[in-house]
Design a protein around this motif. Structure first.
Motif, PDB file in Angstrom:
ATOM      1  N   LYS A  15      -4.031   5.902  -0.114  1.00 30.74           N
ATOM      2  CA  LYS A  15      -2.958   5.867  -0.776  1.00 30.74           C
ATOM      3  C   LYS A  15      -2.921   6.543   0.600  1.00 30.74           C
ATOM      4  CE  LYS A  15      -3.812   6.477  -5.353  1.00 30.74           C
ATOM      5  NZ  LYS A  15      -4.476   7.045  -6.502  1.00 30.74           N
ATOM      6  N   VAL A  16      -3.255   7.629   0.727  1.00 30.44           N
ATOM      7  CA  VAL A  16      -2.833   8.427   2.075  1.00 30.44           C
ATOM      8  C   VAL A  16      -2.611   7.725   3.469  1.00 30.44           C
ATOM      9  CG1 VAL A  16      -3.280  10.446   3.628  1.00 30.44           C
ATOM     10  CG2 VAL A  16      -4.090   9.987   1.533  1.00 30.44           C
ATOM     11  N   ALA A  17      -3.800   6.721   3.674  1.00 28.37           N
ATOM     12  CA  ALA A  17      -3.543   6.100   4.593  1.00 28.37           C
ATOM     13  C   ALA A  17      -1.966   5.131   4.664  1.00 28.37           C
ATOM     14  CB  ALA A  17      -4.284   4.869   5.568  1.00 28.37           C
ATOM     15  N   GLU A  18      -1.523   4.408   3.680  1.00 31.13           N
ATOM     16  CA  GLU A  18      -0.568   3.654   3.668  1.00 31.13           C
ATOM     17  C   GLU A  18       0.802   4.157   3.297  1.00 31.13           C
ATOM     18  OE1 GLU A  18       1.132   1.530  -0.649  1.00 31.13           O
ATOM     19  OE2 GLU A  18      -0.627   0.946  -0.046  1.00 31.13           O
ATOM     20  N   GLN A  19       0.603   5.660   2.784  1.00 28.81           N
ATOM     21  CA  GLN A  19       2.323   6.692   3.141  1.00 28.81           C
ATOM     22  C   GLN A  19       1.898   7.393   4.411  1.00 28.81           C
ATOM     23  OE1 GLN A  19       0.969   9.857   0.419  1.00 28.81           O
ATOM     24  NE2 GLN A  19       1.488   8.483  -1.449  1.00 28.81           N
ATOM     25  N   LEU A  20       1.048   7.630   5.038  1.00 36.92           N
ATOM     26  CA  LEU A  20       1.416   7.461   6.564  1.00 36.92           C
ATOM     27  C   LEU A  20       1.734   6.762   6.882  1.00 36.92           C
ATOM     28  CD1 LEU A  20      -1.956   9.787   6.568  1.00 36.92           C
ATOM     29  CD2 LEU A  20      -0.076  11.417   6.678  1.00 36.92           C
ATOM     30  N   ALA A  21       1.018   5.477   7.551  1.00 38.06           N
ATOM     31  CA  ALA A  21       2.143   4.046   7.984  1.00 38.06           C
ATOM     32  C   ALA A  21       3.066   4.228   7.552  1.00 38.06           C
ATOM     33  CB  ALA A  21       0.752   3.304   7.757  1.00 38.06           C
ATOM     34  N   GLU A  22       3.646   3.712   6.173  1.00 39.21           N
ATOM     35  CA  GLU A  22       4.938   3.869   5.536  1.00 39.21           C
ATOM     36  C   GLU A  22       5.814   5.367   6.337  1.00 39.21           C
ATOM     37  OE1 GLU A  22       5.332   4.189   1.964  1.00 39.21           O
ATOM     38  OE2 GLU A  22       4.409   1.988   1.678  1.00 39.21           O
ATOM     39  N   ALA A  23       5.734   6.708   6.960  1.00 44.19           N
ATOM     40  CA  ALA A  23       6.303   7.461   7.164  1.00 44.19           C
ATOM     41  C   ALA A  23       6.031   7.216   9.410  1.00 44.19           C
ATOM     42  CB  ALA A  23       5.587   9.084   7.015  1.00 44.19           C
ATOM     43  N   GLY A  24       5.660   6.109   9.797  1.00 42.15           N
ATOM     44  CA  GLY A  24       4.893   6.408  10.727  1.00 42.15           C
ATOM     45  C   GLY A  24       4.197   6.440  12.089  1.00 42.15           C
ATOM     46  N   ILE A  25       3.128   7.053  11.081  1.00 35.57           N
ATOM     47  CA  ILE A  25       2.203   8.079  11.475  1.00 35.57           C
ATOM     48  C   ILE A  25       0.970   7.112  12.281  1.00 35.57           C
ATOM     49  CG2 ILE A  25       0.769  10.045  11.693  1.00 35.57           C
ATOM     50  CD1 ILE A  25       2.575  11.457  10.053  1.00 35.57           C
ATOM     51  N   GLU A  26       0.478   7.156  13.185  1.00 34.41           N
ATOM     52  CA  GLU A  26      -0.345   6.047  13.515  1.00 34.41           C
ATOM     53  C   GLU A  26      -2.127   6.310  12.590  1.00 34.41           C
ATOM     54  OE1 GLU A  26      -3.197   4.410  16.899  1.00 34.41           O
ATOM     55  OE2 GLU A  26      -1.646   5.359  17.258  1.00 34.41           O
ATOM     56  N   CYS A  27      -2.261   5.803  11.876  1.00 37.01           N
ATOM     57  CA  CYS A  27      -4.022   6.271  11.082  1.00 37.01           C
ATOM     58  C   CYS A  27      -4.705   5.511  10.506  1.00 37.01           C
ATOM     59  CB  CYS A  27      -3.427   6.862   9.581  1.00 37.01           C
ATOM     60  SG  CYS A  27      -2.702   5.570   8.563  1.00 37.01           S
ATOM     61  N   TYR A  28      -5.751   4.887  10.916  1.00 41.42           N
ATOM     62  CA  TYR A  28      -6.875   4.742  10.600  1.00 41.42           C
ATOM     63  C   TYR A  28      -7.969   4.911   9.111  1.00 41.42           C
ATOM     64  CZ  TYR A  28     -11.222   1.953  11.795  1.00 41.42           C
ATOM     65  OH  TYR A  28     -11.791   0.531  11.973  1.00 41.42           O
ATOM     66  N   CYS A  29      -7.996   4.378   8.289  1.00 48.25           N
ATOM     67  CA  CYS A  29      -9.027   4.584   7.606  1.00 48.25           C
ATOM     68  C   CYS A  29      -9.686   2.908   7.468  1.00 48.25           C
ATOM     69  CB  CYS A  29      -7.908   4.450   6.104  1.00 48.25           C
ATOM     70  SG  CYS A  29      -8.948   4.863   4.456  1.00 48.25           S
ATOM     71  N   PRO A  30     -11.084   3.195   7.583  1.00 48.33           N
ATOM     72  CA  PRO A  30     -11.980   2.135   7.997  1.00 48.33           C
ATOM     73  C   PRO A  30     -12.373   2.196   6.573  1.00 48.33           C
ATOM     74  CG  PRO A  30     -13.225   3.973   8.493  1.00 48.33           C
ATOM     75  CD  PRO A  30     -11.650   4.401   8.791  1.00 48.33           C
ATOM     76  N   LEU A  31     -12.172   0.794   6.417  1.00 50.80           N
ATOM     77  CA  LEU A  31     -12.935   0.033   5.027  1.00 50.80           C
ATOM     78  C   LEU A  31     -14.139  -1.146   4.624  1.00 50.80           C
ATOM     79  CD1 LEU A  31      -9.219  -0.599   3.495  1.00 50.80           C
ATOM     80  CD2 LEU A  31     -10.495   1.333   2.914  1.00 50.80           C
ATOM     81  N   ILE A  32     -15.261  -0.684   4.264  1.00 52.49           N
ATOM     82  CA  ILE A  32     -16.118  -1.954   3.974  1.00 52.49           C
ATOM     83  C   ILE A  32     -15.318  -2.512   2.729  1.00 52.49           C
ATOM     84  CG2 ILE A  32     -17.348  -0.078   5.864  1.00 52.49           C
ATOM     85  CD1 ILE A  32     -19.105   0.228   3.335  1.00 52.49           C
ATOM     86  N   THR A  33     -16.662  -4.074   2.359  1.00 54.49           N
ATOM     87  CA  THR A  33     -16.359  -4.617   1.727  1.00 54.49           C
ATOM     88  C   THR A  33     -17.487  -4.420   0.781  1.00 54.49           C
ATOM     89  OG1 THR A  33     -14.786  -6.187   2.175  1.00 54.49           O
ATOM     90  CG2 THR A  33     -15.420  -6.592  -0.063  1.00 54.49           C
ATOM     91  N   GLN A  34     -17.381  -4.200  -0.781  1.00 57.62           N
ATOM     92  CA  GLN A  34     -18.869  -4.075  -1.450  1.00 57.62           C
ATOM     93  C   GLN A  34     -18.616  -4.364  -3.053  1.00 57.62           C
ATOM     94  OE1 GLN A  34     -19.960  -0.035  -2.690  1.00 57.62           O
ATOM     95  NE2 GLN A  34     -20.606   1.229  -0.843  1.00 57.62           N
ATOM     96  N   LEU A  35     -19.863  -4.893  -3.094  1.00 56.21           N
ATOM     97  CA  LEU A  35     -20.024  -5.771  -4.760  1.00 56.21           C
ATOM     98  C   LEU A  35     -20.309  -4.970  -5.751  1.00 56.21           C
ATOM     99  CD1 LEU A  35     -19.564  -8.421  -6.192  1.00 56.21           C
ATOM    100  CD2 LEU A  35     -22.256  -8.691  -5.467  1.00 56.21           C
ATOM    101  N   ARG A  36     -19.192  -4.689  -6.178  1.00 52.88           N
ATOM    102  CA  ARG A  36     -19.526  -3.443  -7.936  1.00 52.88           C
ATOM    103  C   ARG A  36     -19.593  -3.812  -8.491  1.00 52.88           C
ATOM    104  NH1 ARG A  36     -17.401   1.684  -5.893  1.00 52.88           N
ATOM    105  NH2 ARG A  36     -17.443   1.975  -4.469  1.00 52.88           N
TER     106      ARG A  36
END
Length: 153
Positions: A15-36
């Motif tokens: 959510k924070v990464a999405e909000q910062l990207a919308e505000a024009g701030i370059e951000c990176y939130c590395p994601l991995i895929t897990q089986l839950r």
């Protein structure tokens, strides 16, 4: 411009990464895929690689802009100053999560304390120290990144 690390509220990384990207701030939130697994189903979900951390790239003077996002708590500090992550380290994380590159793994008879140079894969050109040798796996420490890798034999 430098990469800084923001500490977020628990489970707010995306959510924070999405909000910062919308505000024009370059951000990176590395994601991995897990089986839950739930009681009734299994599902693949994307979860952050680093819990409660998001990387942002901005000028020193603009550091307070990240607090426009309600999930951003504070900056991560190192030795009394905001921690700065080098571009090379972000590139290594991105390359490691890319998954497009293949790497050759050869297991040689290493022993605890051996210093090894990784010559392929996402951690190529990194030096590691063998911390544990087991019948099924090796545990190595990447000195420059301060992380531990467990590799199966």
């Amino acid at each position: 411009m430098n990469w800084y690390v923001i500490y977020t509220k628990p489970k707010w990384e995306k959510k924070v990464a999405e909000q910062l990207a919308e505000a024009g701030i370059e951000c990176y939130c590395p994601l991995i895929t897990q089986l839950r697994q739930w009681s009734d189903r299994k599902k693949k979900v994307e979860v952050p690689l680093f819990n409660s951390y998001v990387f942002v790239r901005l000028e020193e003077a603009d550091r307070n802009l990240v607090f426009q996002s309600p999930g951003a708590v504070r900056y991560l500090f190192w030795l009394g100053k905001p921690a700065i992550v080098r571009d090379e380290e972000i590139a290594i994380i991105k390359k490691g999560l890319d998954g497009s590159g293949s790497c050759d793994v050869s297991v040689l008879p290493f022993k605890v304390g051996d210093s090894i140079a990784l010559d392929s894969g996402p951690f190529s050109n990194q030096t590691a120290i063998v911390q544990e040798v087991n019948n099924t796996h090796y545990v190595v420490v990447l000195e420059s990144m301060g992380c531990v890798l467990k590799m199966r034999k």
